[in-house]
Design a protein around this motif. Structure first.
Motif, PDB file in Angstrom:
ATOM      1  N   GLY A 380       0.825  -1.196   0.000  1.00  0.00           N
ATOM      2  CA  GLY A 380       0.000   0.000   0.000  1.00  0.00           C
ATOM      3  C   GLY A 380       0.859   1.244   0.000  1.00  0.00           C
ATOM      4  O   GLY A 380       2.039   1.186   0.348  1.00  0.00           O
ATOM      5  N   GLY A 381       0.268   2.347  -0.389  1.00  0.00           N
ATOM      6  CA  GLY A 381       1.037   3.579  -0.361  1.00  0.00           C
ATOM      7  C   GLY A 381       0.436   4.630  -1.249  1.00  0.00           C
ATOM      8  O   GLY A 381      -0.476   4.362  -2.016  1.00  0.00           O
ATOM      9  N   GLN A 382       0.933   5.804  -1.106  1.00  0.00           N
ATOM     10  CA  GLN A 382       0.409   6.904  -1.909  1.00  0.00           C
ATOM     11  C   GLN A 382       1.464   7.986  -2.014  1.00  0.00           C
ATOM     12  O   GLN A 382       2.329   8.100  -1.156  1.00  0.00           O
ATOM     13  CB  GLN A 382      -0.843   7.457  -1.246  1.00  0.00           C
ATOM     14  N   ALA A 383       1.360   8.754  -3.073  1.00  0.00           N
ATOM     15  CA  ALA A 383       2.275   9.876  -3.229  1.00  0.00           C
ATOM     16  C   ALA A 383       1.443  11.140  -3.394  1.00  0.00           C
ATOM     17  O   ALA A 383       0.323  11.085  -3.892  1.00  0.00           O
ATOM     18  CB  ALA A 383       3.142   9.665  -4.453  1.00  0.00           C
ATOM     19  N   SER A 384       1.995  12.260  -2.966  1.00  0.00           N
ATOM     20  CA  SER A 384       1.237  13.505  -3.085  1.00  0.00           C
ATOM     21  C   SER A 384       1.731  14.292  -4.281  1.00  0.00           C
ATOM     22  O   SER A 384       2.830  14.071  -4.787  1.00  0.00           O
ATOM     23  CB  SER A 384       1.388  14.339  -1.820  1.00  0.00           C
ATOM     24  N   LEU A 385       0.897  15.252  -4.704  1.00  0.00           N
ATOM     25  CA  LEU A 385       1.283  16.136  -5.813  1.00  0.00           C
ATOM     26  C   LEU A 385       2.491  16.987  -5.448  1.00  0.00           C
ATOM     27  O   LEU A 385       3.094  17.624  -6.296  1.00  0.00           O
ATOM     28  CB  LEU A 385       0.116  17.058  -6.163  1.00  0.00           C
ATOM     29  N   LEU A 386       2.806  17.009  -4.159  1.00  0.00           N
ATOM     30  CA  LEU A 386       3.959  17.790  -3.714  1.00  0.00           C
ATOM     31  C   LEU A 386       5.270  17.028  -3.949  1.00  0.00           C
ATOM     32  O   LEU A 386       6.345  17.530  -3.647  1.00  0.00           O
ATOM     33  CB  LEU A 386       3.820  18.125  -2.226  1.00  0.00           C
ATOM     34  N   GLY A 387       5.165  15.786  -4.443  1.00  0.00           N
ATOM     35  CA  GLY A 387       6.371  15.025  -4.747  1.00  0.00           C
ATOM     36  C   GLY A 387       6.925  14.267  -3.559  1.00  0.00           C
ATOM     37  O   GLY A 387       8.108  13.955  -3.511  1.00  0.00           O
TER      38      GLY A 387
END
Lengths: 463, 436
Positions: A380-387
């Protein structure tokens, strides 16, 4: 199923629009869920529908109906939806992608269309029987499991006002095995998924998706997680397996490279095109023709799927675009406008996004590491638009003095995307891709992967 | 047509349940400061569940013609024959006792043009107000209305239906010159038109203004205030899965064997309240026709009960709690109807903190380990708190802990209540203070 898309495009009500396209689909699906207590769901679903997308005065109009026929379709054109005149004028141009007339049929030995339900159900049932046997014998730590199996066959028709007519006929099959282990009060979970646009024969012993290898991988992983200790915390060298590499490429980088998110002010700027954004050992591809992942011969704007190089030896070469953003950024669309079904308008999505492999063996990747960690299998995981990104692995292994040591559990890694892409100092010679689903308001099938990679400094913590 | 299906099923010797769903959806969206799509769709479908000698089989379709429904029953029976006996599955035979109103003519009658105009208005007014403050945001969002009609019938004589309206207005985005946090304002309503376009744009521009020039933080200290949205995300993905009666019975939950045990601070009571129209996700009955109700799951820190559908309730020797969820083309699953935590004081949490952080938005909660309750999320929007006041905007730190650790560390719940919807579960609570 009768192709109604041309009938729609010939309706007089659509003549006033600058562009019109119609998508029609018929999908039959069998879904089966089995737990340690037996079959929980046996579900047949058929989905038949049609959507119309129209462009006028810079605004897209979208409408779908289920179970279309000529009579009901004639009726919908009397709906006030087609009378709305937006007081909004902003020129919206589409990239010219030519006219395509084609029929793509995936030929397989066995699909839902020619296989008895008993035989289809036997695929997950055989997994169930094996897991039950293991639970009673060498894997008594196995507490519970969920087996999900989907088998579908889809017919897709596409037509647009420029003259494109495309038919795509294909099966889709997917098997997911989720295990939960319990030993001395410690819990562990493991997950394996295979699937794509192959026939049911791929699940046979000699097939690409042989369930036996999935079961043994999953059981071994649970066993190791249960003996694992807490992960080290801090900034240390990290080696990622192809699954974790794929996650980094898809979640942390890929989404930032979708043109709609670039326009929304993501961390990638148009000024960075043709500039170095990653180490020179980094080449990132988005490929539409992997049948074990996001297979897109034509996208839902009727654009032919073409392999595209997003990053070439560290240099950003392009974004992923649809026809609208292709025009805006002056980049050729390569088939990234995807919709999960006729119920949704197409938006910019990845297909199979991967890092090209290098020439380091696994031993070479870890030999210089005094103290680090090898993270394996994304959970699982996620990345933000902030990099920034944060990914959890199903299991990790301590690396000490260049050797793999004991397993660690509940491990996650986090960092900044471009700092990490710049820091990758070794790229493995191995290569694997995983099938997955990606959510961006609609769920679609994608693939991601690559080789094992080494990042000398990355934040490691627990989850 | 429903009577014909049930009669046909009885003739074939099977028990049968028919679930009918009709959704009308009108949506006008904007993306990156321009109008994007105007949608107007109708989604109708039927799902059948049959019990053939106690063996369940399911089939669904949107092709609702007599001929196809005949075919569908046969498919469901064929699948049931492949299945195993399950004597815990029964169809609802008790009538629905809730009479809550979830339907508004005012929302139904909102015209397509009004939805489109409000969407344009929300975008333009927010841009204008931002411009006056010399902020240039990139905005996405929109206005949408739903009209849902759900009906359930079965061969036990059960029949019930409800209609529901939802109006949703949403705006999100951030500024680049000068840079800001990613901001979001969402307004859901079921019985009224909710907040005005001006109120929403004012709220958004205020958030944008206080979120200007954020700094990246690597760590947090031990005094935190979690916003309703941040705590709601964490609870939905950890507690929400763990409280599922099936997961508890099968040992897939950190709450297995914890009924009657103190699992949270005494300040915490957590309620699943499916039959209160104070929550957008309320409904009079669940996906099997069971009346929804007020389920007190945690009472002053003590875990009181799990949530069930009919099957898993029966396995535990209990009744369904009205928590079966489904669509017409998705199978049944057990989930929370709502998450509500009553406030403990009327005070202001921030003024008691000399140095701490307010966490407004997080990302990655869906990657939490629902079996152990452990999570690691990234804070994408927050503020430092200095001497009892909100100070500079921050982003970036990793927040790792576990559901039980957070629940046990809650010191107070106070401040303005906020409603957010995560997947199909409405969370309504005030900010909470946690101290590790």
């Amino acid at each position: 199923m009768e192709d109604l898309t041309s009938f729609i495009l010939n309706q007089p009500a659509l003549k006033n629009y600058e562009f019109a396209e119609c998508r029609q689909e018929y999908t039959q699906t069998i879904s089966i869920r089995i737990t340690e207590e037996g079959v929980k769901e046996l579900f047949f679903n058929e989905d038949r529908g049609l959507s119309i997308r129209l462009l006028k005065n810079g605004l897209w109009f979208f409408k779908f109906i289920t179970n279309p026929d000529k009579k009901s379709l004639k009726k919908i054109f009397k709906n006030n939806f087609f009378q709305i005149k937006p007081a909004y004028f902003k020129k919206l141009e589409l990239y010219d992608t030519g006219v395509h007339v084609d029929k793509v049929t995936v030929k397989v030995a066995k699909s839902l269309l020619n296989t008895d339900l008993d035989e289809v159900a036997e695929i997950p049932l055989s997994v169930y029987k094996k897991l039950l046997d293991l639970k009673k014998s060498e894997a008594t730590f196995l507490k519970s499991f969920n087996i999900f199996f989907n088998s579908s066959y889809k017919e897709e028709f596409y037509s647009n006002s420029e003259g494109s007519r495309i038919i795509q006929l294909h099966p889709f099959n997917r098997l997911v095995i989720n295990l939960t282990g319990l030993d001395n009060g410690k819990r562990a979970r493991s997950s394996e998924t295979v699937g794509g646009v192959r026939g049911l024969e791929a699940f046979k012993t000699e097939g690409k998706w042989n369930p036996d290898s999935l079961i043994s991988r999953s059981i071994n992983r649970i066993k190791n997680i249960l003996t694992g200790s807490a992960p080290p915390k801090g900034v240390i060298p990290v080696v990622m397996d192809p699954s974790m590499t794929g996650t980094l490429i898809h979640e942390a980088f890929g989404h930032l490279c979708e043109a709609d998110l670039v326009a929304a002010g993501g961390v990638i700027k148009t000024q960075q095109l043709n500039k170095r954004i990653a180490n020179e050992n980094i080449t990132i591809i988005d490929d539409p023709l992997n049948i074990d992942g996001g297979w897109v011969p034509y996208d839902q704007e009727g654009v032919k799927g073409v392999r595209s190089t997003l990053v070439d030896r560290g240099v950003l070469r392009r974004f992923m675009v649809n026809r609208e953003y292709g025009k805006l950024f002056n980049q050729t669309p390569t088939g990234n406008a995807r919709a999960s079904s006729y119920r949704y308008p197409p938006i910019i999505r990845m297909r199979n996004t991967y890092l090209k492999n290098g020439d380091f063996s696994f031993e070479e990747l870890i030999e210089d590491i005094e103290k680090g960690i090898f993270v394996e299998k994304f959970i699982g995981g996620q990345a933000s638009l902030l990099g920034a990104f944060q990914f959890a692995a199903q299991i990790g292994w301590l690396i000490e003095k260049g050797e793999l040591k004991q397993p660690v559990r509940d491990v996650s890694i986090s960092g900044l995307t471009f700092e990490t892409l710049m820091n990758i100092d070794a790229v493995g010679e191995n290569f694997e891709t995983d099938i997955g689903t990606c959510g961006k308001g609609q769920w679609i099938t994608v693939g991601d992967g690559g080789p094992s990679i080494r990042v000398p400094k990355l934040t490691v913590g627990g989850i | 047509m429903i009577e014909k299906i049930l009669a046909k099923a009885s003739k074939l010797g099977v028990e049968c349940e028919v679930y009918c769903s009709k959704i009308l959806h009108t949506y006008s969206s904007f993306e990156n400061n321009k109008l994007a799509v105007f949608e107007d769709v109708l989604d109708t479908g039927i799902a059948l569940r049959v019990l053939y000698n106690k063996k369940p089989g399911y089939a669904s379709t949107c092709n609702i013609t007599p001929k196809n429904l005949d075919r569908l029953i046969k498919h469901a029976i064929k699948l049931a024959k492949l299945n195993e006996e399950n004597s815990f599955i029964k169809f609802q035979d008790k009538p629905v006792r809730n009479t809550i109103t979830l339907y508004s003519d005012r929302i139904t009658e909102l015209s397509s043009s009004k939805i489109l105009d409000d969407s344009i208005g929300l975008l333009n007014r927010t841009l204008e107000k931002s411009e006056k403050l010399n902020i240039k945001p990139v905005l996405s969002g929109g206005v949408e209305k739903f009209l849902l009609e759900i009906q359930i019938y079965n061969t036990s004589g059960f029949e019930s239906k409800y209609k529901k309206t939802i109006l949703r207005k949403m705006i999100y985005g951030k500024s680049h010159t000068p840079p800001s946090l990613e901001c979001q304002v969402e307004d859901y309503s079921i019985l009224s038109e909710g907040k005005s376009i001006d109120e929403i744009s004012d709220e958004f521009v205020y958030k944008l203004k206080i979120g200007l020039k954020p700094t990246r933080k690597k760590t947090l200290n031990n005094k935190l205030i979690l916003s309703p949205s941040a705590l709601g995300e964490l609870l939905y993905h950890t507690f929400g899965q763990a409280i599922n009666g099936e997961n508890m019975a099968r040992g897939r939950s950190f709450l297995s064997d914890k009924i009657g045990v103190q699992i949270a601070s005494e300040k915490v009571s957590l309620i699943d309240w499916g039959n209160s129209n104070n929550f957008v996700s309320a409904r009079p009955f669940d996906g099997e026709g069971t009346s929804t109700r007020k389920n007190i799951l945690i009472d002053h820190g003590v875990l009181k009960q799990a949530i069930y559908d009919i099957e898993w309730g029966a396995r535990a020797g209990l009744e369904s709690t009205g928590n079966a969820h489904r669509g017409y083309h998705t199978p049944l699953n057990i989930n929370l109807n709502t998450i509500s935590i009553p406030s403990t004081t009327t005070g202001n949490l921030i003024e008691d903190i000399s140095k701490g952080y307010y966490i407004e938005t997080i990302t990655g909660a869906h990657t939490s380990n629902s079996v152990t309750g452990d999570f690691g999320v990234v804070v994408i929007g927050g503020y430092s708190i200095i001497d009892g006041e909100i100070s500079k905007p921050i982003y970036g730190p990793l927040f790792s802990s576990s559901c039980l650790n957070v629940l046990n560390s809650i010191v107070d719940v106070a401040g303005p209540e906020e409603q957010v919807t995560i997947n199909q579960t409405t969370v309504k609570l005030s900010p909470v203070m946690i101290e590790f």
